[in-house]
Scaffold this motif. Sequence first.
Motif, mmCIF file in Angstrom:
data_model
loop_
_atom_site.group_PDB
_atom_site.id
_atom_site.type_symbol
_atom_site.label_atom_id
_atom_site.label_comp_id
_atom_site.label_asym_id
_atom_site.label_seq_id
_atom_site.Cartn_x
_atom_site.Cartn_y
_atom_site.Cartn_z
ATOM 1 N N UNK A 1 -10.017 3.053 -23.252
ATOM 2 C CA UNK A 1 -10.289 2.764 -24.655
ATOM 3 C C UNK A 1 -9.706 1.435 -25.106
ATOM 4 N N UNK A 2 -9.351 0.560 -24.146
ATOM 5 C CA UNK A 2 -8.887 -0.796 -24.452
ATOM 6 C C UNK A 2 -9.864 -1.798 -23.854
ATOM 7 N N UNK A 3 -9.905 -2.963 -24.465
ATOM 8 C CA UNK A 3 -10.769 -4.026 -23.944
ATOM 9 C C UNK A 3 -10.224 -4.523 -22.601
ATOM 10 N N UNK A 4 -11.101 -5.066 -21.707
ATOM 11 C CA UNK A 4 -10.657 -5.496 -20.367
ATOM 12 C C UNK A 4 -9.531 -6.513 -20.400
ATOM 13 N N UNK A 5 -9.458 -7.337 -21.451
ATOM 14 C CA UNK A 5 -8.416 -8.353 -21.491
ATOM 15 C C UNK A 5 -7.104 -7.860 -22.112
ATOM 16 N N UNK A 6 -7.070 -6.626 -22.603
ATOM 17 C CA UNK A 6 -5.876 -6.101 -23.277
ATOM 18 C C UNK A 6 -4.944 -5.412 -22.273
ATOM 19 N N UNK A 7 -3.647 -5.674 -22.435
ATOM 20 C CA UNK A 7 -2.644 -5.085 -21.551
ATOM 21 C C UNK A 7 -2.270 -3.675 -22.004
ATOM 22 N N UNK A 8 -1.875 -2.859 -21.046
ATOM 23 C CA UNK A 8 -1.334 -1.524 -21.314
ATOM 24 C C UNK A 8 0.102 -1.498 -20.794
ATOM 25 N N UNK B 1 -9.070 -4.058 -10.117
ATOM 26 C CA UNK B 1 -7.939 -4.817 -9.584
ATOM 27 C C UNK B 1 -7.391 -5.846 -10.535
ATOM 28 N N UNK B 2 -7.918 -5.900 -11.774
ATOM 29 C CA UNK B 2 -7.424 -6.873 -12.757
ATOM 30 C C UNK B 2 -6.044 -6.423 -13.219
ATOM 31 N N UNK C 1 -3.774 -5.388 -15.517
ATOM 32 C CA UNK C 1 -3.785 -5.007 -16.942
ATOM 33 C C UNK C 1 -2.585 -4.124 -17.308
ATOM 34 N N UNK C 2 -1.793 -3.699 -16.328
ATOM 35 C CA UNK C 2 -0.703 -2.743 -16.596
ATOM 36 C C UNK C 2 0.633 -3.442 -16.440
ATOM 37 N N UNK C 3 1.455 -3.352 -17.463
ATOM 38 C CA UNK C 3 2.815 -3.887 -17.421
ATOM 39 C C UNK C 3 3.782 -2.712 -17.457
ATOM 40 N N UNK C 4 4.666 -2.645 -16.454
ATOM 41 C CA UNK C 4 5.527 -1.462 -16.307
ATOM 42 C C UNK C 4 6.999 -1.871 -16.385
ATOM 43 N N UNK C 5 7.813 -1.009 -17.034
ATOM 44 C CA UNK C 5 9.256 -1.253 -17.145
ATOM 45 C C UNK C 5 9.997 0.057 -16.903
ATOM 46 N N UNK C 6 10.993 0.021 -15.987
ATOM 47 C CA UNK C 6 11.819 1.194 -15.687
ATOM 48 C C UNK C 6 13.245 0.938 -16.185
ATOM 49 N N UNK C 7 13.854 1.974 -16.772
ATOM 50 C CA UNK C 7 15.222 1.838 -17.295
ATOM 51 C C UNK C 7 16.050 3.049 -16.887
ATOM 52 N N UNK C 8 17.138 2.793 -16.130
ATOM 53 C CA UNK C 8 18.127 3.832 -15.843
ATOM 54 C C UNK C 8 17.669 4.937 -14.922
ATOM 55 N N UNK D 1 3.350 5.302 -23.127
ATOM 56 C CA UNK D 1 2.121 4.578 -22.766
ATOM 57 C C UNK D 1 1.637 3.883 -24.036
ATOM 58 N N UNK D 2 1.625 2.560 -24.022
ATOM 59 C CA UNK D 2 1.307 1.779 -25.221
ATOM 60 C C UNK D 2 0.066 0.944 -24.939
ATOM 61 N N UNK D 3 -0.986 1.166 -25.740
ATOM 62 C CA UNK D 3 -2.197 0.361 -25.568
ATOM 63 C C UNK D 3 -2.530 -0.372 -26.863
ATOM 64 N N UNK D 4 -3.506 -1.286 -26.762
ATOM 65 C CA UNK D 4 -3.972 -2.061 -27.916
ATOM 66 C C UNK D 4 -5.450 -1.772 -28.179
#
Length: 546
Positions: A442-449, A406-407, A409-416, A464-467
Amino acid sequence: MKNSTANILIVDDNVDNLNVLAGMLAEQNYKVRRAINGSIALRAIKASIPDLILLDIVLPDMTGYDICTQLKQHPSTQDIPVIFISSLNDTEDKVKAFAVGGVDYVSKPFEMAEVCARIRNQLEIQFAKAEIESLNAELEQRVQERTAELTAVTVTLEKQIQERQKAEQALRHSESRFRAMIENASDLILLLDPQGIVHYSSPSVERNLGYLPTDLQGQSLVHLLHPQDQSSITQLLAEVLATPSKVAVPLEIRWQHQAGHWCTLEAMAQQFSDTTGFSGIVVNARDITERQKMEAMQRALEQEQELSELKLRFFSMASHEFRTPLSVILMAAQILGSSESQSLDNKQQRNIERIHTSAQYLKKMLADILDIARLEAQKREFNPRPVCVKTMCDRILDTQQTSHGGIPRIRCAYTGLSAEIALDPDLFQSILNNLLANALKYSAPEQLVQVKLTQELDQIELMIIDQGIGIPKASQSQLFEAFHRGDNVGEIEGSGLGLAIVKKCVDLHGGHLSFVSEASGTTFTVRLPIQTNRHQADPLIRQTVA
Protein backbone atom coordinates in the motif's frame (compact mmCIF):
# COMPACT_ATOMS: atom_id res chain seq x y z
CA MET A 1 -21.21 12.03 72.36
CA LYS A 2 -20.41 11.62 68.67
CA ASN A 3 -16.73 11.73 67.76
CA SER A 4 -17.31 14.46 65.17
CA THR A 5 -18.69 16.88 67.86
CA ALA A 6 -16.04 16.17 70.50
CA ASN A 7 -14.36 19.02 72.37
CA ILE A 8 -10.55 18.88 72.00
CA LEU A 9 -7.99 21.05 73.81
CA ILE A 10 -4.59 21.51 72.09
CA VAL A 11 -1.70 22.60 74.34
CA ASP A 12 1.45 23.62 72.44
CA ASP A 13 3.79 26.64 72.73
CA ASN A 14 4.55 26.40 68.98
CA VAL A 15 1.91 28.59 67.32
CA ASP A 16 2.47 27.01 63.91
CA ASN A 17 1.87 23.49 65.26
CA LEU A 18 -1.11 24.80 67.20
CA ASN A 19 -2.68 26.36 64.11
CA VAL A 20 -1.99 23.35 61.89
CA LEU A 21 -3.54 20.91 64.38
CA ALA A 22 -6.50 23.20 65.09
CA GLY A 23 -7.21 23.68 61.40
CA MET A 24 -6.94 19.97 60.66
CA LEU A 25 -9.27 19.01 63.53
CA ALA A 26 -11.74 21.78 62.66
CA GLU A 27 -12.01 20.26 59.16
CA GLN A 28 -13.00 17.00 60.90
CA ASN A 29 -15.87 18.94 62.61
CA TYR A 30 -14.26 18.76 66.06
CA LYS A 31 -14.71 21.64 68.48
CA VAL A 32 -11.17 22.90 69.11
CA ARG A 33 -9.68 25.07 71.89
CA ARG A 34 -6.06 26.18 72.14
CA ALA A 35 -3.55 26.92 74.90
CA ILE A 36 0.07 28.05 74.51
CA ASN A 37 1.21 27.20 78.07
CA GLY A 38 0.31 25.10 81.09
CA SER A 39 -1.44 27.84 83.09
CA ILE A 40 -3.82 28.72 80.29
CA ALA A 41 -4.47 25.03 79.70
CA LEU A 42 -5.41 24.37 83.38
CA ARG A 43 -7.76 27.37 83.42
CA ALA A 44 -9.39 26.23 80.18
CA ILE A 45 -9.88 22.71 81.59
CA LYS A 46 -11.37 24.11 84.78
CA ALA A 47 -13.78 26.30 82.80
CA SER A 48 -14.95 23.47 80.54
CA ILE A 49 -13.72 19.88 80.70
CA PRO A 50 -12.64 18.74 77.20
CA ASP A 51 -13.27 15.29 75.76
CA LEU A 52 -9.58 14.88 74.82
CA ILE A 53 -6.30 16.79 75.25
CA LEU A 54 -3.38 16.97 72.79
CA LEU A 55 -0.49 17.91 75.11
CA ASP A 56 3.06 19.02 74.30
CA ILE A 57 5.71 17.99 76.85
CA VAL A 58 7.98 21.06 76.67
CA LEU A 59 6.05 24.21 77.68
CA PRO A 60 7.28 27.63 78.93
CA ASP A 61 5.91 27.46 82.50
CA MET A 62 5.61 23.74 83.27
CA THR A 63 6.02 20.38 81.58
CA GLY A 64 3.27 18.33 80.00
CA TYR A 65 4.10 15.64 82.58
CA ASP A 66 3.19 18.09 85.39
CA ILE A 67 -0.12 19.01 83.77
CA CYS A 68 -1.06 15.36 83.21
CA THR A 69 -0.13 14.49 86.81
CA GLN A 70 -2.38 17.27 88.17
CA LEU A 71 -5.28 16.15 85.98
CA LYS A 72 -5.03 12.54 87.13
CA GLN A 73 -5.17 13.63 90.80
CA HIS A 74 -8.66 15.13 90.50
CA PRO A 75 -11.77 12.93 90.06
CA SER A 76 -13.38 15.39 87.65
CA THR A 77 -10.43 15.32 85.23
CA GLN A 78 -8.74 11.98 85.81
CA ASP A 79 -10.65 10.24 83.00
CA ILE A 80 -9.78 12.80 80.30
CA PRO A 81 -7.66 10.98 77.65
CA VAL A 82 -4.32 12.76 77.16
CA ILE A 83 -2.32 12.20 73.97
CA PHE A 84 1.24 13.51 74.26
CA ILE A 85 2.56 15.09 71.07
CA SER A 86 6.24 16.00 71.26
CA SER A 87 9.56 16.11 69.47
CA LEU A 88 11.14 14.13 72.34
CA ASN A 89 11.67 10.68 70.88
CA ASP A 90 13.69 8.93 73.59
CA THR A 91 12.19 5.80 75.03
CA GLU A 92 12.45 7.25 78.55
CA ASP A 93 10.29 10.23 77.53
CA LYS A 94 7.63 7.96 76.05
CA VAL A 95 7.66 5.65 79.10
CA LYS A 96 7.29 8.63 81.42
CA ALA A 97 4.40 9.96 79.34
CA PHE A 98 2.49 6.70 79.79
CA ALA A 99 3.54 6.51 83.47
CA VAL A 100 1.91 9.86 84.34
CA GLY A 101 -1.35 8.79 82.69
CA GLY A 102 -1.03 9.47 78.97
CA VAL A 103 -3.06 7.19 76.70
CA ASP A 104 -0.99 7.69 73.53
CA TYR A 105 2.16 9.34 72.23
CA VAL A 106 2.71 11.03 68.81
CA SER A 107 6.20 12.06 67.76
CA LYS A 108 6.93 15.29 65.90
CA PRO A 109 7.03 15.81 63.02
CA PHE A 110 3.66 14.13 62.82
CA GLU A 111 1.43 12.83 60.02
CA MET A 112 -2.05 14.37 59.97
CA ALA A 113 -3.71 11.08 59.13
CA GLU A 114 -1.96 9.38 62.06
CA VAL A 115 -3.02 12.11 64.52
CA CYS A 116 -6.64 11.92 63.31
CA ALA A 117 -6.65 8.14 63.61
CA ARG A 118 -5.26 8.21 67.16
CA ILE A 119 -7.73 10.91 68.25
CA ARG A 120 -10.64 9.04 66.71
CA ASN A 121 -9.51 5.80 68.40
CA GLN A 122 -9.32 7.39 71.88
CA LEU A 123 -12.68 9.14 71.47
CA GLU A 124 -14.28 5.87 70.43
CA ILE A 125 -12.79 4.19 73.50
CA GLN A 126 -14.17 6.95 75.75
CA PHE A 127 -17.55 6.74 74.09
CA ALA A 128 -17.61 2.94 74.50
CA LYS A 129 -16.59 3.21 78.17
CA ALA A 130 -19.35 5.72 78.87
CA GLU A 131 -21.88 3.56 77.08
CA ILE A 132 -20.74 0.43 78.97
CA GLU A 133 -20.99 2.26 82.29
CA SER A 134 -24.49 3.46 81.41
CA LEU A 135 -25.53 -0.03 80.37
CA ASN A 136 -24.02 -1.53 83.50
CA ALA A 137 -25.90 0.94 85.65
CA GLU A 138 -29.12 0.24 83.82
CA LEU A 139 -28.53 -3.49 84.04
CA GLU A 140 -27.79 -3.26 87.75
CA GLN A 141 -31.01 -1.34 88.27
CA ARG A 142 -32.98 -3.95 86.39
CA VAL A 143 -31.35 -6.75 88.34
CA GLN A 144 -32.23 -5.11 91.61
CA GLU A 145 -35.84 -4.58 90.55
CA ARG A 146 -36.19 -8.13 89.34
CA THR A 147 -34.60 -9.50 92.49
CA ALA A 148 -37.06 -7.56 94.61
CA GLU A 149 -39.99 -8.97 92.63
CA LEU A 150 -38.71 -12.53 92.83
CA THR A 151 -38.12 -12.22 96.53
CA ALA A 152 -41.78 -11.29 97.06
CA VAL A 153 -43.24 -14.38 95.42
CA THR A 154 -43.61 -17.84 96.84
CA VAL A 155 -41.34 -20.78 96.12
CA THR A 156 -44.03 -22.36 93.94
CA LEU A 157 -44.48 -19.23 91.83
CA GLU A 158 -40.69 -18.86 91.58
CA LYS A 159 -40.43 -22.41 90.22
CA GLN A 160 -43.26 -21.80 87.75
CA ILE A 161 -41.68 -18.55 86.60
CA GLN A 162 -38.33 -20.24 86.13
CA GLU A 163 -39.89 -23.03 84.08
CA ARG A 164 -41.84 -20.53 82.02
CA GLN A 165 -38.72 -18.46 81.44
CA LYS A 166 -36.88 -21.52 80.21
CA ALA A 167 -39.71 -22.35 77.82
CA GLU A 168 -39.92 -18.77 76.57
CA GLN A 169 -36.17 -18.59 76.13
CA ALA A 170 -36.16 -21.80 74.11
CA LEU A 171 -39.02 -20.46 72.02
CA ARG A 172 -37.22 -17.15 71.44
CA HIS A 173 -34.04 -18.97 70.44
CA SER A 174 -35.98 -21.19 68.08
CA GLU A 175 -37.83 -18.24 66.57
CA SER A 176 -34.59 -16.25 66.33
CA ARG A 177 -32.83 -19.10 64.51
CA PHE A 178 -35.75 -19.57 62.15
CA ARG A 179 -35.98 -15.84 61.42
CA ALA A 180 -32.22 -15.59 60.88
CA MET A 181 -32.32 -18.49 58.43
CA ILE A 182 -35.22 -16.95 56.50
CA GLU A 183 -33.78 -13.44 56.44
CA ASN A 184 -30.32 -14.57 55.37
CA ALA A 185 -31.40 -17.20 52.85
CA SER A 186 -30.38 -16.41 49.28
CA ASP A 187 -33.47 -18.19 47.94
CA LEU A 188 -36.82 -16.42 47.76
CA ILE A 189 -39.48 -17.82 50.14
CA LEU A 190 -43.17 -17.01 49.67
CA LEU A 191 -46.27 -17.94 51.64
CA LEU A 192 -49.47 -18.00 49.58
CA ASP A 193 -53.04 -18.54 50.65
CA PRO A 194 -55.14 -21.08 48.67
CA GLN A 195 -56.14 -18.28 46.24
CA GLY A 196 -52.46 -17.55 45.43
CA ILE A 197 -52.32 -14.25 47.36
CA VAL A 198 -48.89 -13.43 48.86
CA HIS A 199 -49.04 -13.29 52.67
CA TYR A 200 -45.29 -13.26 53.27
CA SER A 201 -42.11 -12.85 51.22
CA SER A 202 -38.58 -13.18 52.58
CA PRO A 203 -36.13 -10.22 52.53
CA SER A 204 -34.23 -11.94 49.70
CA VAL A 205 -36.95 -10.72 47.33
CA GLU A 206 -35.17 -7.37 47.37
CA ARG A 207 -31.81 -8.93 46.46
CA ASN A 208 -33.31 -11.14 43.77
CA LEU A 209 -36.05 -8.99 42.23
CA GLY A 210 -35.59 -5.47 43.60
CA TYR A 211 -38.92 -5.33 45.51
CA LEU A 212 -39.44 -4.72 49.20
CA PRO A 213 -41.28 -7.57 50.94
CA THR A 214 -44.17 -5.18 51.68
CA ASP A 215 -44.53 -4.44 47.95
CA LEU A 216 -45.69 -8.01 47.30
CA GLN A 217 -47.94 -8.50 50.33
CA GLY A 218 -51.56 -8.87 49.27
CA GLN A 219 -50.63 -9.30 45.59
CA SER A 220 -51.67 -12.28 43.47
CA LEU A 221 -48.60 -14.32 42.57
CA VAL A 222 -49.99 -15.22 39.16
CA HIS A 223 -50.48 -11.56 38.20
CA LEU A 224 -46.83 -10.83 39.05
CA LEU A 225 -45.54 -13.37 36.53
CA HIS A 226 -44.99 -13.35 32.77
CA PRO A 227 -48.32 -13.40 30.89
CA GLN A 228 -47.31 -16.58 29.06
CA ASP A 229 -46.70 -18.37 32.39
CA GLN A 230 -49.87 -17.34 34.23
CA SER A 231 -52.16 -20.12 32.97
CA SER A 232 -49.68 -22.94 33.60
CA ILE A 233 -48.74 -21.61 37.06
CA THR A 234 -52.43 -21.43 38.03
CA GLN A 235 -52.80 -25.10 37.12
CA LEU A 236 -49.63 -26.07 39.01
CA LEU A 237 -50.76 -24.24 42.17
CA ALA A 238 -54.05 -26.12 42.02
CA GLU A 239 -52.04 -29.34 41.65
CA VAL A 240 -50.01 -28.41 44.76
CA LEU A 241 -53.20 -27.97 46.82
CA ALA A 242 -54.38 -31.39 45.65
CA THR A 243 -51.01 -33.04 46.45
CA PRO A 244 -50.05 -34.45 49.91
CA SER A 245 -48.28 -31.80 51.98
CA LYS A 246 -44.88 -33.44 51.99
CA VAL A 247 -44.65 -33.74 48.21
CA ALA A 248 -43.07 -30.72 46.45
CA VAL A 249 -44.08 -29.73 42.91
CA PRO A 250 -41.36 -28.17 40.70
CA LEU A 251 -42.09 -24.85 38.96
CA GLU A 252 -40.21 -22.61 36.55
CA ILE A 253 -41.51 -19.06 36.46
CA ARG A 254 -40.57 -15.77 34.83
CA TRP A 255 -40.84 -12.78 37.15
CA GLN A 256 -40.24 -9.18 36.09
CA HIS A 257 -37.50 -7.45 38.06
CA GLN A 258 -38.32 -4.01 39.40
CA ALA A 259 -35.71 -2.64 36.96
CA GLY A 260 -37.83 -3.97 34.08
CA HIS A 261 -36.01 -7.09 32.86
CA TRP A 262 -37.36 -10.61 33.28
CA CYS A 263 -35.78 -13.12 35.67
CA THR A 264 -36.24 -16.87 35.49
CA LEU A 265 -36.83 -18.60 38.83
CA GLU A 266 -36.57 -22.29 39.57
CA ALA A 267 -39.06 -23.08 42.36
CA MET A 268 -40.49 -25.84 44.52
CA ALA A 269 -44.02 -25.50 45.91
CA GLN A 270 -45.83 -27.56 48.52
CA GLN A 271 -48.69 -27.29 51.01
CA PHE A 272 -48.04 -25.44 54.25
CA SER A 273 -49.85 -24.91 57.56
CA ASP A 274 -48.83 -23.53 60.97
CA THR A 275 -50.16 -23.41 64.54
CA THR A 276 -51.94 -20.09 63.94
CA GLY A 277 -54.39 -21.82 61.63
CA PHE A 278 -52.91 -20.49 58.40
CA SER A 279 -52.86 -22.98 55.53
CA GLY A 280 -51.76 -22.46 51.99
CA ILE A 281 -48.65 -22.93 49.82
CA VAL A 282 -44.98 -22.31 50.54
CA VAL A 283 -42.82 -21.53 47.51
CA ASN A 284 -39.01 -21.74 47.61
CA ALA A 285 -37.54 -20.10 44.49
CA ARG A 286 -34.02 -19.52 43.18
CA ASP A 287 -32.94 -17.10 40.44
CA ILE A 288 -31.40 -19.12 37.60
CA THR A 289 -31.24 -16.29 35.05
CA GLU A 290 -27.46 -16.07 35.06
CA ARG A 291 -27.13 -19.84 34.98
CA GLN A 292 -29.36 -19.99 31.90
CA LYS A 293 -27.28 -17.26 30.25
CA MET A 294 -24.10 -19.19 30.99
CA GLU A 295 -25.63 -22.38 29.61
CA ALA A 296 -26.75 -20.52 26.48
CA MET A 297 -23.27 -19.03 26.10
CA GLN A 298 -21.75 -22.48 26.54
CA ARG A 299 -24.04 -23.92 23.88
CA ALA A 300 -23.21 -21.03 21.54
CA LEU A 301 -19.50 -21.54 22.21
CA GLU A 302 -19.78 -25.25 21.47
CA GLN A 303 -21.69 -24.50 18.25
CA GLU A 304 -19.08 -21.91 17.27
CA GLN A 305 -16.31 -24.40 18.02
CA GLU A 306 -18.07 -27.03 15.93
CA LEU A 307 -18.51 -24.53 13.09
CA SER A 308 -14.82 -23.60 13.31
CA GLU A 309 -13.93 -27.29 13.11
CA LEU A 310 -16.12 -27.69 10.02
CA LYS A 311 -14.59 -24.58 8.45
CA LEU A 312 -11.11 -25.89 9.14
CA ARG A 313 -11.90 -29.29 7.60
CA PHE A 314 -13.47 -27.61 4.57
CA PHE A 315 -10.59 -25.17 4.07
CA SER A 316 -8.04 -27.95 4.57
CA MET A 317 -9.78 -30.07 1.95
CA ALA A 318 -10.19 -27.12 -0.43
CA SER A 319 -6.58 -26.09 0.05
CA HIS A 320 -5.42 -29.61 -0.71
CA GLU A 321 -7.62 -29.86 -3.80
CA PHE A 322 -6.54 -26.44 -5.13
CA ARG A 323 -2.83 -26.78 -4.44
CA THR A 324 -2.32 -29.54 -7.03
CA PRO A 325 -3.76 -27.64 -10.05
CA LEU A 326 -2.10 -24.42 -8.84
CA SER A 327 1.24 -26.21 -8.68
CA VAL A 328 0.70 -27.50 -12.22
CA ILE A 329 -0.18 -23.98 -13.42
CA LEU A 330 2.90 -22.48 -11.73
CA MET A 331 5.17 -25.18 -13.13
CA ALA A 332 3.74 -24.81 -16.61
CA ALA A 333 4.15 -21.03 -16.47
CA GLN A 334 7.77 -21.39 -15.34
CA ILE A 335 8.51 -23.88 -18.14
CA LEU A 336 6.88 -21.64 -20.73
CA GLY A 337 8.68 -18.59 -19.44
CA SER A 338 12.11 -20.21 -19.38
CA SER A 339 12.28 -22.75 -22.20
CA GLU A 340 10.48 -20.75 -24.92
CA SER A 341 11.40 -17.22 -23.88
CA GLN A 342 13.30 -16.70 -27.12
CA SER A 343 10.27 -17.49 -29.30
CA LEU A 344 7.72 -15.49 -27.25
CA ASP A 345 6.84 -11.94 -28.05
CA ASN A 346 6.42 -9.32 -25.30
CA LYS A 347 2.65 -9.77 -25.04
CA GLN A 348 2.95 -13.53 -24.61
CA GLN A 349 5.70 -13.07 -22.04
CA ARG A 350 3.50 -10.64 -20.06
CA ASN A 351 0.60 -13.10 -20.17
CA ILE A 352 2.80 -15.88 -18.78
CA GLU A 353 3.95 -13.52 -16.01
CA ARG A 354 0.31 -12.72 -15.22
CA ILE A 355 -0.48 -16.44 -15.00
CA HIS A 356 2.46 -16.95 -12.67
CA THR A 357 1.58 -13.91 -10.49
CA SER A 358 -2.10 -14.83 -10.25
CA ALA A 359 -1.33 -18.44 -9.38
CA GLN A 360 1.09 -17.27 -6.66
CA TYR A 361 -1.58 -14.91 -5.36
CA LEU A 362 -4.16 -17.73 -5.20
CA LYS A 363 -1.64 -19.98 -3.46
CA LYS A 364 -0.94 -17.24 -0.89
CA MET A 365 -4.68 -16.67 -0.36
CA LEU A 366 -5.27 -20.40 0.23
CA ALA A 367 -2.45 -20.43 2.79
CA ASP A 368 -3.94 -17.38 4.54
CA ILE A 369 -7.43 -18.88 4.63
CA LEU A 370 -6.06 -22.11 6.07
CA ASP A 371 -4.05 -20.13 8.68
CA ILE A 372 -7.03 -18.07 9.85
CA ALA A 373 -9.20 -21.20 9.99
CA ARG A 374 -6.62 -22.97 12.17
CA LEU A 375 -6.34 -19.95 14.46
CA GLU A 376 -10.10 -19.54 14.82
CA ALA A 377 -10.52 -23.26 15.50
CA GLN A 378 -7.83 -22.99 18.22
CA LYS A 379 -5.76 -25.65 16.50
CA ARG A 380 -2.61 -23.54 16.55
CA GLU A 381 -0.55 -24.01 19.73
CA PHE A 382 1.88 -21.51 21.19
CA ASN A 383 5.38 -23.05 21.14
CA PRO A 384 8.08 -20.60 22.26
CA ARG A 385 11.76 -21.48 21.93
CA PRO A 386 15.04 -19.55 21.87
CA VAL A 387 15.71 -18.07 18.41
CA CYS A 388 18.01 -15.46 16.94
CA VAL A 389 15.48 -12.78 16.09
CA LYS A 390 17.92 -10.65 14.08
CA THR A 391 18.84 -13.53 11.76
CA MET A 392 15.19 -14.43 11.27
CA CYS A 393 14.26 -10.79 10.54
CA ASP A 394 17.10 -10.37 8.05
CA ARG A 395 15.94 -13.47 6.17
CA ILE A 396 12.31 -12.24 6.05
CA LEU A 397 13.37 -8.75 4.95
CA ASP A 398 15.56 -10.18 2.15
CA THR A 399 12.64 -12.32 0.94
CA GLN A 400 10.24 -9.35 0.95
CA GLN A 401 12.83 -7.19 -0.78
CA THR A 402 13.31 -9.81 -3.51
CA SER A 403 9.56 -10.29 -4.03
CA HIS A 404 9.24 -6.57 -4.78
CA GLY A 405 11.80 -6.44 -7.58
CA GLY A 406 14.90 -6.23 -5.41
CA ILE A 407 14.51 -2.45 -5.10
CA PRO A 408 15.93 -1.31 -1.69
CA ARG A 409 12.73 -0.05 -0.06
CA ILE A 410 13.15 -1.41 3.51
CA ARG A 411 15.16 0.37 6.18
CA CYS A 412 15.75 -1.72 9.31
CA ALA A 413 17.04 -0.78 12.79
CA TYR A 414 17.74 -3.15 15.71
CA THR A 415 18.14 -1.95 19.32
CA GLY A 416 19.29 -3.98 22.32
CA LEU A 417 18.65 -7.45 20.86
CA SER A 418 20.01 -10.45 22.74
CA ALA A 419 21.71 -13.30 20.90
CA GLU A 420 18.58 -15.40 21.41
CA ILE A 421 15.05 -14.50 22.53
CA ALA A 422 12.37 -16.98 23.60
CA LEU A 423 9.32 -16.62 21.35
CA ASP A 424 7.31 -18.62 18.81
CA PRO A 425 9.28 -18.20 15.54
CA ASP A 426 6.38 -19.26 13.29
CA LEU A 427 4.03 -16.74 14.87
CA PHE A 428 6.63 -13.99 14.74
CA GLN A 429 7.42 -14.76 11.11
CA SER A 430 3.72 -14.59 10.22
CA ILE A 431 3.36 -11.25 12.05
CA LEU A 432 6.37 -9.64 10.37
CA ASN A 433 5.62 -11.07 6.89
CA ASN A 434 2.00 -9.86 6.83
CA LEU A 435 2.70 -6.39 8.27
CA LEU A 436 5.68 -5.85 5.97
CA ALA A 437 3.81 -7.14 2.90
CA ASN A 438 0.93 -4.72 3.61
CA ALA A 439 3.30 -1.79 4.15
CA LEU A 440 5.05 -2.44 0.81
CA LYS A 441 1.82 -3.17 -1.08
CA TYR A 442 0.00 0.00 0.00
CA SER A 443 3.02 2.31 -0.50
CA ALA A 444 4.33 3.78 -3.72
CA PRO A 445 7.43 2.04 -5.23
CA GLU A 446 9.66 4.99 -4.35
CA GLN A 447 8.52 5.19 -0.69
CA LEU A 448 10.60 3.61 2.07
CA VAL A 449 9.24 1.30 4.76
CA GLN A 450 10.92 1.39 8.18
CA VAL A 451 11.25 -1.65 10.43
CA LYS A 452 12.29 -1.02 14.05
CA LEU A 453 12.87 -3.91 16.45
CA THR A 454 13.69 -3.09 20.09
CA GLN A 455 14.25 -5.40 23.05
CA GLU A 456 13.15 -4.10 26.44
CA LEU A 457 13.34 -5.71 29.88
CA ASP A 458 10.50 -8.19 29.46
CA GLN A 459 9.23 -7.66 25.91
CA ILE A 460 10.22 -6.91 22.35
CA GLU A 461 8.65 -4.12 20.33
CA LEU A 462 8.24 -4.31 16.55
CA MET A 463 7.28 -1.16 14.60
CA ILE A 464 6.42 -1.13 10.88
CA ILE A 465 6.24 2.43 9.54
CA ASP A 466 5.09 3.20 6.00
CA GLN A 467 4.24 6.32 3.99
CA GLY A 468 1.39 4.73 2.09
CA ILE A 469 -2.28 5.46 1.58
CA GLY A 470 -3.25 5.20 5.26
CA ILE A 471 -6.41 3.66 6.77
CA PRO A 472 -9.71 5.62 6.68
CA LYS A 473 -11.28 6.38 10.07
CA ALA A 474 -14.46 4.54 9.09
CA SER A 475 -12.52 1.32 8.43
CA GLN A 476 -10.34 1.30 11.54
CA SER A 477 -12.85 -0.28 13.93
CA GLN A 478 -13.16 -3.38 11.68
CA LEU A 479 -9.53 -3.50 10.61
CA PHE A 480 -8.71 -6.84 12.26
CA GLU A 481 -11.81 -8.67 11.04
CA ALA A 482 -11.25 -11.40 8.47
CA PHE A 483 -11.86 -10.35 4.83
CA HIS A 484 -12.28 -6.68 5.77
CA ARG A 485 -10.41 -4.13 3.66
CA GLY A 486 -10.24 -0.34 3.79
CA ASP A 487 -12.49 1.76 1.56
CA ASN A 488 -9.47 3.39 -0.12
CA VAL A 489 -7.62 0.30 -1.44
CA GLY A 490 -9.01 0.75 -4.96
CA GLU A 491 -7.71 -1.90 -7.35
CA ILE A 492 -4.85 -3.03 -5.11
CA GLU A 493 -5.16 -6.79 -4.76
CA GLY A 494 -5.64 -8.36 -1.33
CA SER A 495 -7.73 -10.88 0.60
CA GLY A 496 -8.33 -8.92 3.82
CA LEU A 497 -6.84 -11.77 5.88
CA GLY A 498 -3.33 -10.49 6.68
CA LEU A 499 -4.19 -8.23 9.62
CA ALA A 500 -6.70 -10.76 11.01
CA ILE A 501 -3.89 -13.35 11.04
CA VAL A 502 -1.53 -10.83 12.67
CA LYS A 503 -4.07 -10.07 15.42
CA LYS A 504 -4.63 -13.77 16.15
CA CYS A 505 -0.88 -14.45 16.25
CA VAL A 506 -0.25 -11.51 18.60
CA ASP A 507 -3.09 -12.66 20.89
CA LEU A 508 -1.74 -16.21 20.87
CA HIS A 509 1.64 -14.83 21.92
CA GLY A 510 -0.05 -12.89 24.76
CA GLY A 511 1.04 -9.58 23.20
CA HIS A 512 -0.51 -6.27 22.19
CA LEU A 513 -1.16 -4.85 18.70
CA SER A 514 -1.90 -1.19 17.99
CA PHE A 515 -1.70 1.22 15.09
CA VAL A 516 -1.75 4.91 14.23
CA SER A 517 -2.82 5.91 10.73
CA GLU A 518 -3.03 9.19 8.84
CA ALA A 519 -3.51 10.06 5.21
CA SER A 520 0.26 10.00 4.70
CA GLY A 521 1.05 6.65 6.25
CA THR A 522 0.48 4.04 8.96
CA THR A 523 2.52 2.78 11.92
CA PHE A 524 1.80 -0.67 13.37
CA THR A 525 3.29 -1.48 16.79
CA VAL A 526 3.53 -5.04 18.14
CA ARG A 527 4.61 -5.76 21.71
CA LEU A 528 5.36 -9.39 22.55
CA PRO A 529 6.31 -10.61 26.04
CA ILE A 530 9.61 -12.47 26.25
CA GLN A 531 8.90 -15.97 27.53
CA THR A 532 10.79 -17.21 30.61
CA ASN A 533 12.71 -20.49 30.83
CA ARG A 534 9.87 -21.96 32.88
CA HIS A 535 7.50 -21.56 29.95
CA GLN A 536 10.04 -22.99 27.55
CA ALA A 537 10.72 -26.09 29.65
CA ASP A 538 7.17 -27.05 30.55
CA PRO A 539 5.32 -28.47 27.53
CA LEU A 540 2.03 -28.32 29.44
CA ILE A 541 2.08 -24.54 29.54
CA ARG A 542 0.37 -23.70 26.27
CA GLN A 543 -1.96 -20.91 25.20
CA THR A 544 -4.58 -20.80 22.50
CA VAL A 545 -6.46 -17.98 20.86
CA ALA A 546 -9.90 -17.51 22.42
